[in-house]
Design an enzyme around this catalytic site. Structure first.
Site, PDB file in Angstrom:
ATOM      1  N   HIS A  43      76.429  59.434  67.927  1.00 49.70           N
ATOM      2  CA  HIS A  43      75.063  59.240  67.437  1.00 49.70           C
ATOM      3  C   HIS A  43      75.046  59.564  65.949  1.00 49.70           C
ATOM      4  CE1 HIS A  43      70.495  59.995  68.197  1.00 49.70           C
ATOM      5  NE2 HIS A  43      70.705  59.601  66.956  1.00 49.70           N
ATOM      6  N   GLU A  73      74.657  55.280  69.381  1.00 48.83           N
ATOM      7  CA  GLU A  73      73.261  55.681  69.501  1.00 48.83           C
ATOM      8  C   GLU A  73      72.654  55.861  68.115  1.00 48.83           C
ATOM      9  OE1 GLU A  73      73.639  58.406  73.567  1.00 48.83           O
ATOM     10  OE2 GLU A  73      73.206  59.351  71.639  1.00 48.83           O
ATOM     11  N   HIS A 205      71.864  63.884  78.317  1.00 49.46           N
ATOM     12  CA  HIS A 205      71.321  65.032  77.580  1.00 49.46           C
ATOM     13  C   HIS A 205      71.329  66.262  78.485  1.00 49.46           C
ATOM     14  CE1 HIS A 205      69.478  66.175  73.711  1.00 49.46           C
ATOM     15  NE2 HIS A 205      69.101  67.232  74.410  1.00 49.46           N
TER      16      HIS A 205
END
Length: 260
Positions: A43, A73, A205
């Site tokens: 990310h 991401e 997550h």
């Protein structure tokens, strides 16, 4: 069976804390793939807190050579700045197998909420189309616990997304308190709604060896989990290869139970 994509952001955090190139993000990703991980997630943020643009290119080369998924991401609305060309520009340059759009900002320590689809759908629509034109599968970060954002989940399909990624932080918190039952039902309900409109479901997550099996046993047909923070923390004690294999064993057990 659910695929495991290892998020190596935390390797970059450690590297950046001292400067230089150690620990090496690509070497860590290679160790995860050697141990059987199905893909790599990163990310890149505009503030370059962890993964940098150069890492994205290097990891794209590694995953391309291995023939495994590269999941990129990022926030598609964040403007370019020095050292960060913008999320769509990175996707155009490296053509990841999957682009996961996340509504995070510089002020957020980590990605902690999904899109408000009723509000954001029309802004996202042209970006989803651009990414699909690049050959990327598109996944949108989504909430299951907050009805203000989860009520519009069907909009993700209407604007052309392929998948949603369920933000599992609230589930992990509830699991830690021993209060995960109601939260699991919320996640399962959102997954079923997504499937009903043709969306695939990913999750990520704060998933860990402790809570992953319980999640996958209740939430139906999760195609992919992206795990980084807990996996890297566990690997400090057990090593990356052993930790990746432990996660794969959980996925195998869940898949065996579902097929049985």
């Amino acid at each position: 069976m659910t695929s495991l994509s290892v998020n190596v952001n935390k390797i970059a955090v450690l590297r950046n804390s001292r400067g230089g190139s150690d620990p090496d993000v690509v070497q860590a990703a290679r160790a995860c793939l050697d141990a059987g991980a199905h893909g790599i997630t990163v990310h890149p943020r505009p503030d370059a807190r962890h993964i940098r643009a150069a890492d994205v290119h290097a990891l794209a080369e590694l995953t391309g050579a291995r023939g495994v998924e590269f999941n990129l991401e990022g926030n598609p609305f964040a403007p370019p700045r020095d050292g960060y060309p913008g999320f769509l520009a990175l996707c155009e340059a490296v053509r990841p197998a999957q682009a996961t759009l996340v509504p995070d900002g510089d002020e957020q320590l980590t990605s902690d909420q999904g899109f408000d689809f009723q509000r954001d759908a029309e802004r996202l629509r042209p970006l989803v189309a651009q990414l699909r034109d690049l050959g990327c599968r598109v996944s949108l970060f989504a909430d299951a616990w907050d009805p203000r954002r989860s009520d519009g989940i069907e909009h993700a399909a209407l604007i052309g997304a392929d998948r949603i990624e369920l933000y599992t932080g609230p589930y992990a918190d509830a699991f830690q308190r021993g209060e995960q039952g109601d939260m699991l039902e919320r996640f399962a309900a959102i997954a079923r709604r997504a499937h009903a409109v043709g969306l695939g479901v990913n999750a990520g997550h704060d998933l860990s060896q402790e809570n992953l099996g319980a999640f996958l046993a209740v939430v139906p047909d999760v195609l992919e989990v992206s795990i980084g923070h807990a996996l890297i923390g566990e690997a400090l004690h057990d090593g990356l290869p052993n930790t990746v294999r432990a996660y794969l064993a959980i996925l195998d057990r869940v898949a065996g139970g579902q097929s049985g």
